[in-house]
Structures are given as C-alpha cells and as structure tokens.
Design a protein around this motif. Structure first.
Motif, PDB file in Angstrom:
ATOM      1  N   ALA A  23     -14.644 -75.635 -89.385  1.00 35.46           N
ATOM      2  CA  ALA A  23     -15.661 -75.918 -90.400  1.00 35.46           C
ATOM      3  C   ALA A  23     -17.047 -75.960 -89.761  1.00 35.46           C
ATOM      4  CB  ALA A  23     -15.354 -77.236 -91.103  1.00 35.46           C
ATOM      5  N   LYS A  24     -17.150 -76.597 -88.604  1.00 38.23           N
ATOM      6  CA  LYS A  24     -18.424 -76.684 -87.897  1.00 38.23           C
ATOM      7  C   LYS A  24     -18.900 -75.297 -87.483  1.00 38.23           C
ATOM      8  CE  LYS A  24     -20.743 -79.225 -84.232  1.00 38.23           C
ATOM      9  NZ  LYS A  24     -20.606 -80.236 -83.192  1.00 38.23           N
ATOM     10  N   SER A  66     -11.754 -79.345 -88.280  1.00 39.79           N
ATOM     11  CA  SER A  66     -13.139 -79.783 -88.145  1.00 39.79           C
ATOM     12  C   SER A  66     -13.946 -78.782 -87.318  1.00 39.79           C
ATOM     13  CB  SER A  66     -13.190 -81.168 -87.496  1.00 39.79           C
ATOM     14  OG  SER A  66     -14.517 -81.563 -87.276  1.00 39.79           O
ATOM     15  N   ASP A  67     -13.336 -78.295 -86.225  1.00 36.96           N
ATOM     16  CA  ASP A  67     -14.014 -77.309 -85.364  1.00 36.96           C
ATOM     17  C   ASP A  67     -14.315 -76.016 -86.125  1.00 36.96           C
ATOM     18  OD1 ASP A  67     -13.887 -79.148 -83.305  1.00 36.96           O
ATOM     19  OD2 ASP A  67     -12.160 -78.193 -82.320  1.00 36.96           O
ATOM     20  N   THR A  99     -10.700 -88.545 -92.029  1.00 32.99           N
ATOM     21  CA  THR A  99      -9.762 -88.202 -90.962  1.00 32.99           C
ATOM     22  C   THR A  99      -9.183 -86.835 -91.269  1.00 32.99           C
ATOM     23  OG1 THR A  99      -9.208 -90.535 -90.674  1.00 32.99           O
ATOM     24  CG2 THR A  99      -7.680 -88.917 -89.737  1.00 32.99           C
ATOM     25  N   MET A 100      -9.274 -85.936 -90.284  1.00 33.05           N
ATOM     26  CA  MET A 100      -8.755 -84.586 -90.465  1.00 33.05           C
ATOM     27  C   MET A 100      -8.382 -84.013 -89.105  1.00 33.05           C
ATOM     28  SD  MET A 100     -12.386 -82.626 -91.229  1.00 33.05           S
ATOM     29  CE  MET A 100     -11.614 -81.193 -91.824  1.00 33.05           C
ATOM     30  N   ASN A 139     -15.674 -92.492 -94.200  1.00 35.50           N
ATOM     31  CA  ASN A 139     -15.109 -91.870 -93.005  1.00 35.50           C
ATOM     32  C   ASN A 139     -14.005 -90.919 -93.433  1.00 35.50           C
ATOM     33  OD1 ASN A 139     -16.715 -93.268 -91.186  1.00 35.50           O
ATOM     34  ND2 ASN A 139     -15.305 -94.994 -91.109  1.00 35.50           N
ATOM     35  N   LYS A 169      -8.519 -81.956 -85.759  1.00 32.51           N
ATOM     36  CA  LYS A 169      -9.670 -81.522 -84.965  1.00 32.51           C
ATOM     37  C   LYS A 169      -9.913 -80.036 -85.119  1.00 32.51           C
ATOM     38  CE  LYS A 169     -11.586 -81.456 -80.270  1.00 32.51           C
ATOM     39  NZ  LYS A 169     -12.412 -80.336 -80.572  1.00 32.51           N
ATOM     40  N   LEU A 220     -19.161 -80.769 -94.698  1.00 34.51           N
ATOM     41  CA  LEU A 220     -17.940 -81.428 -95.167  1.00 34.51           C
ATOM     42  C   LEU A 220     -18.196 -82.379 -96.339  1.00 34.51           C
ATOM     43  CD1 LEU A 220     -16.067 -82.125 -91.813  1.00 34.51           C
ATOM     44  CD2 LEU A 220     -15.733 -80.258 -93.424  1.00 34.51           C
TER      45      LEU A 220
END
Length: 142
Positions: free
Chosen positions: A116-117, A113-114, A107-108, A105, A110, A123
């Motif tokens: 990168a997506k 993450s957005d 943790t980063m 898992n 948000k 990832l």
C-alpha cells in the motif's frame, strides 16, 4: 423546553407542482419555515430530506421544541398536491455537521502495508471508503 434528541424523525411533507416555475415546491406543515423545491420529484425529495434534517438540527442545537408530526388526514391539500413522509436521519446529519475525526490504530500484515505504501495508498481514506460502502452510506460525510 429542550427537544428530546432522537436519531430518527418522520414528518409529512406537502409537494406542490408550480406550472409557471416548473418546480416542485415542498413544505413541512409542522416545522415553520421548513420549505424547499426541486426541478424533479426525485430532487425535491432529496432536498426535502436535507431541509428537514437541517431544521431539526437547528432546533435541537438551540434547545427548541419540535411539533409532533401531523396526521395525514389533518393536512389540507389543493389540486394535485400530495403528501410524502420524509425521514430525517439525525445521527448522520449530526456527524456530518460536527465532522469530528478520530484516530484509530490498525493491525494488518506487514507485506500488505508495504504494498500500500509503495502504491501511495492512503489507508485512512481507503478504510473510510470501504466502511461507507459496507454500511451503505451514500451521503458525503468526510
């Protein structure tokens, strides 16, 4: 007798230049059948490392004993032959051969993450590359 599993071994390798074939032949006097070659000293050394690691891995896997490394003075050399000590990094080679993947898992933030997506960044792949770089792992372990 079961081989005692260690993470690192060092064995002497004999390098012989073959004028006719224009290659460096390499063999390990302490491990029967462990031999390889390379077109340059660098390639021969890289191949010797891989050869040693694979031979030790097979012996470990089959619960066969390993000979102790010979002392340099006990190895007979001919002409321009030379000895180079080669290290087998068994932790890495075992991991490479067994190639097990684990789930972690992460943790980063948000927003990160957005982004990168949005950029289609994998990832898991990015983390693996970053860890290899940080740990100075140059071998291909996927």
């Amino acid at each position: 007798m079961k081989t005692k599993v260690r993470d690192s071994y060092v064995y002497p390798a004999v390098f012989q230049y073959d004028e006719e074939e224009k290659v460096y032949n390499v063999f390990f006097t302490d491990i029967k059948g462990a031999n390889t070659f390379g077109y340059s000293i660098k390639e021969a050394m890289e191949n010797a490392k891989e050869c040693l690691e694979l031979n030790i891995y097979v012996k470990e896997d089959r619960n066969l004993s390993l000979n102790s490394p010979s002392d340099r003075k006990d190895i007979l050399l001919e002409n321009d032959d030379f000895i180079q000590y080669i290290e087998a990094d068994m932790y890495i080679i075992r991991s490479e051969i067994e190639n097990k993947k684990i789930k972690k898992n992460l943790t980063m933030p948000k927003w990160l993450s957005d982004l990168a997506k949005k950029q289609n960044i994998n990832l898991s792949s990015l983390l693996v590359k970053a860890l290899k770089k940080e740990l100075k792992i140059t071998r291909h372990l996927d």
